[in-house]
Design an enzyme around this catalytic site. Structure first.
Site, PDB file in Angstrom:
ATOM      1  N   GLY A 189     145.787  58.786  42.403  1.00  0.00           N
ATOM      2  CA  GLY A 189     144.806  59.408  43.305  1.00  0.00           C
ATOM      3  C   GLY A 189     144.992  58.915  44.724  1.00  0.00           C
ATOM      4  O   GLY A 189     144.652  57.772  45.036  1.00  0.00           O
TER       5      GLY A 189
ATOM      6  N   LYS B  71     121.906  55.879  42.576  1.00  0.00           N
ATOM      7  CA  LYS B  71     122.985  56.864  42.690  1.00  0.00           C
ATOM      8  C   LYS B  71     122.381  58.261  42.570  1.00  0.00           C
ATOM      9  O   LYS B  71     121.335  58.447  41.948  1.00  0.00           O
ATOM     10  CB  LYS B  71     123.998  56.657  41.551  1.00  0.00           C
ATOM     11  CG  LYS B  71     125.368  57.209  41.837  1.00  0.00           C
ATOM     12  CD  LYS B  71     126.236  56.240  42.613  1.00  0.00           C
ATOM     13  CE  LYS B  71     127.582  56.836  42.946  1.00  0.00           C
ATOM     14  NZ  LYS B  71     128.463  55.882  43.608  1.00  0.00           N
TER      15      LYS B  71
ATOM     16  N   GLY C  68     143.547  60.160  47.569  1.00  0.00           N
ATOM     17  CA  GLY C  68     142.539  60.833  48.391  1.00  0.00           C
ATOM     18  C   GLY C  68     142.149  59.908  49.530  1.00  0.00           C
ATOM     19  O   GLY C  68     142.987  59.206  50.092  1.00  0.00           O
TER      20      GLY C  68
ATOM     21  N   VAL D 260     140.351  57.015  49.706  1.00  0.00           N
ATOM     22  CA  VAL D 260     140.587  55.578  49.526  1.00  0.00           C
ATOM     23  C   VAL D 260     142.043  55.302  49.155  1.00  0.00           C
ATOM     24  O   VAL D 260     142.689  54.417  49.728  1.00  0.00           O
ATOM     25  CB  VAL D 260     139.661  54.989  48.431  1.00  0.00           C
ATOM     26  CG1 VAL D 260     139.933  53.505  48.245  1.00  0.00           C
ATOM     27  CG2 VAL D 260     138.197  55.210  48.791  1.00  0.00           C
TER      28      VAL D 260
HETATM   29  P1  NAD Z   1     138.660  61.411  46.830  1.00  0.00           P
HETATM   30  O1  NAD Z   1     138.057  62.573  46.133  1.00  0.00           O
HETATM   31  O2  NAD Z   1     138.902  61.470  48.281  1.00  0.00           O
HETATM   32  O3  NAD Z   1     140.052  61.015  46.151  1.00  0.00           O
HETATM   33  C1  NAD Z   1     140.271  61.061  44.778  1.00  0.00           C
HETATM   34  C2  NAD Z   1     141.655  61.635  44.587  1.00  0.00           C
HETATM   35  O4  NAD Z   1     141.976  61.570  43.203  1.00  0.00           O
HETATM   36  C3  NAD Z   1     141.764  63.094  45.008  1.00  0.00           C
HETATM   37  O5  NAD Z   1     142.881  63.251  45.848  1.00  0.00           O
HETATM   38  C4  NAD Z   1     141.904  63.835  43.682  1.00  0.00           C
HETATM   39  O6  NAD Z   1     142.681  65.002  43.798  1.00  0.00           O
HETATM   40  C5  NAD Z   1     142.594  62.789  42.833  1.00  0.00           C
HETATM   41  N1  NAD Z   1     142.434  62.960  41.392  1.00  0.00           N
HETATM   42  C6  NAD Z   1     141.360  63.371  40.672  1.00  0.00           C
HETATM   43  N2  NAD Z   1     141.630  63.364  39.349  1.00  0.00           N
HETATM   44  C7  NAD Z   1     142.913  62.941  39.229  1.00  0.00           C
HETATM   45  C8  NAD Z   1     143.762  62.729  38.120  1.00  0.00           C
HETATM   46  N3  NAD Z   1     143.364  62.962  36.871  1.00  0.00           N
HETATM   47  N4  NAD Z   1     145.016  62.266  38.343  1.00  0.00           N
HETATM   48  C9  NAD Z   1     145.437  62.025  39.613  1.00  0.00           C
HETATM   49  N5  NAD Z   1     144.668  62.226  40.703  1.00  0.00           N
HETATM   50  C10 NAD Z   1     143.415  62.683  40.507  1.00  0.00           C
HETATM   51  O7  NAD Z   1     137.723  60.168  46.465  1.00  0.00           O
HETATM   52  P2  NAD Z   1     137.740  58.731  47.143  1.00  0.00           P
HETATM   53  O8  NAD Z   1     136.609  58.652  48.089  1.00  0.00           O
HETATM   54  O9  NAD Z   1     139.104  58.378  47.589  1.00  0.00           O
HETATM   55  O10 NAD Z   1     137.345  57.830  45.895  1.00  0.00           O
HETATM   56  C11 NAD Z   1     138.290  57.525  44.880  1.00  0.00           C
HETATM   57  C12 NAD Z   1     137.622  56.699  43.802  1.00  0.00           C
HETATM   58  O11 NAD Z   1     137.096  55.498  44.355  1.00  0.00           O
HETATM   59  C13 NAD Z   1     136.431  57.392  43.121  1.00  0.00           C
HETATM   60  O12 NAD Z   1     136.378  56.992  41.771  1.00  0.00           O
HETATM   61  C14 NAD Z   1     135.223  56.827  43.865  1.00  0.00           C
HETATM   62  O13 NAD Z   1     134.060  56.850  43.080  1.00  0.00           O
HETATM   63  C15 NAD Z   1     135.692  55.421  44.105  1.00  0.00           C
HETATM   64  N6  NAD Z   1     135.058  54.799  45.252  1.00  0.00           N
HETATM   65  C16 NAD Z   1     135.131  55.365  46.481  1.00  0.00           C
HETATM   66  C17 NAD Z   1     134.496  54.757  47.562  1.00  0.00           C
HETATM   67  C18 NAD Z   1     134.585  55.332  48.948  1.00  0.00           C
HETATM   68  O14 NAD Z   1     134.249  54.628  49.909  1.00  0.00           O
HETATM   69  N7  NAD Z   1     135.031  56.565  49.124  1.00  0.00           N
HETATM   70  C19 NAD Z   1     133.782  53.563  47.374  1.00  0.00           C
HETATM   71  C20 NAD Z   1     133.760  52.991  46.089  1.00  0.00           C
HETATM   72  C21 NAD Z   1     134.388  53.612  45.040  1.00  0.00           C
END
Ligand code: NAD
Length: 352
Positions: free
Chosen positions: A185, A80, A187, A189
């Site tokens: 959240g 990472k 975002g 995913v």
């Molecule tokens: P992202 O940044 O696109 O989405 C995260 C969302 O959570 C954002 O909209 C943000 O505003 C919101 N957020 C942050 N803190 C918050 C809180 N306290 N309360 C409510 N909402 C909050 O990220 P993502 O790519 O969608 O990933 C989401 C999670 O999944 C992360 O923990 C990431 O590590 C994990 N993840 C993502 C992937 C991937 O393919 N993108 C793969 C494995 C794991």
């Protein structure tokens, strides 16, 4: 605190600090284990309070990647990268070029990819400086179209499949029609997961710290918006954490009522002991690194080749892995986290 005496140090093979004065880059790369293949894992950009907080994150996340790839039957090790900086205000081309150089300096022992705070655009900049980057190009999508290298649709699809396995095991339900799901959240995913759930007939409650993301889920998917702190106490079937880690903690546990926790966020449990408490309360926890492996599977296929249909089938394997974890946990009276760890270690050993 030094690395070797750090509470999250787990015999990591390599931990490297990178700094570039001109661009302001401050980053750490950790390679946890490369027995099964090169260490692949995302590059996170986050405004860590200090480098200790960043070190803790990169140690935990890289270990998680070793276990995740092993559990997902991939020929990859775990690594990472974290960049200390604000993803909204601190990005520049020079910063990601310097990060590309940093990744390249490890000669392919670490392969980077997008994570929270970074995306395809940043991967493309890094790809100018190193070939050890995944998720920077176009590829075939599940539906036959093309899409850029963003792995989040595969992550969301894997969470959707895993959530169904959890619902089937804990609630004995086959379909998702009328299932109540709270998503923290929405975002990349979280929103994509919400869309799958909506199509399957589920009822959705969402929260996010970004108002525009909440509005998108409300307007496009008919989700109900709730306050950031109200998401835990809802009377729903599933709580799907898709924001940041450590959101299952003694404080939120008091409020949580859902019998199933199944979401994408990494490192959901603030403390490993909380798995016992969830089990005691009859809450079925889908171990984070088992359910959110769709992204790493996607990234692996991008590097090694394979059709969209093969990728989809591999992502769907997450359902079978979770079923095995849930059944073994029940049979042995163990937590799902402990069983996932054992299974990952077994696969790491077998692959050695
Ligand atoms: P992202 O940044 O696109 O989405 C995260 C969302 O959570 C954002 O909209 C943000 O505003 C919101 N957020 C942050 N803190 C918050 C809180 N306290 N309360 C409510 N909402 C909050 O990220 P993502 O790519 O969608 O990933 C989401 C999670 O999944 C992360 O923990 C990431 O590590 C994990 N993840 C993502 C992937 C991937 O393919 N993108 C793969 C494995 C794991």
């Amino acid at each position: 605190m030094s690395v070797f005496s750090h509470v999250d140090f787990d015999h990591h093979e390599q931990v490297v600090y990178g700094h570039d004065k001109a661009s302001g880059l401050k980053a750490i790369i950790a390679i946890h284990n490369s027995q099964l293949g090169p260490a692949l894992g995302g590059c996170r950009m986050w405004p860590y309070a200090d480098d200790q907080e960043a070190l803790r994150d990169v140690l935990r996340l890289s270990r998680g990647m070793s276990y995740k790839s092993a559990l997902a039957n991939l020929p990859l090790g775990g690594g990472k990268a974290v960049i200390i900086g604000n993803p909204h205000t601190g990005k520049s081309e020079a910063l990601f070029q310097a990060m590309g150089d940093f990744v390249d300096s490890l000669g392919g022992r670490y392969i980077t990819a997008a994570d929270s705070g970074t995306g395809v655009a940043e991967m493309q900049i890094m790809a100018e400086r190193t070939r050890h980057v995944a998720g920077a190009g176009q590829r075939e999508a599940f539906d036959g179209g093309t899409r850029n290298g963003d792995p989040s649709p595969s992550t969301a699809y894997g969470v959707f499949i895993g959530l169904q396995a959890a619902v089937k095991h804990r609630l004995g339900r086959d379909g998702l029609k009328g299932l109540k799901v709270a998503i923290q959240g929405v975002g990349q995913v979280g929103f994509s997961l919400a869309r799958h759930l909506k199509e399957a007939g589920a009822e959705l409650w969402v929260t996010d710290i970004q108002e525009t993301n909440v509005r998108r889920a409300v307007e496009q998917l008919g989700a109900k918006a709730v306050g950031q702190h109200d998401i835990y106490g809802l009377d729903v079937d599933v709580f799907a954490p898709c924001a940041m880690g450590a959101i299952i903690n003694p404080h939120t546990l008091e409020a949580l009522r859902a019998p199933v926790i199944a979401g994408a966020a990494n490192n959901q449990l603030a403390d490993a002991q909380l798995a016992e408490e969830l089990k005691r309360r009859g809450c079925l926890y889908a171990p984070d690194y088992a359910i959110n492996a769709g992204g790493i599977i996607d990234v692996c296929y991008e590097r090694t080749g394979g059709t969209a249909a093969q990728l989809k089938a591999h992502v769907e394997g997450i359902g079978g892995t979770l079923k095995q974890i849930f059944e073994r946990a029940e049979a042995q009276g163990q937590t799902t986290s402990a069983v996932a760890d054992s299974l990952a270690r077994e696969r790491l050993q077998a692959g050695r």
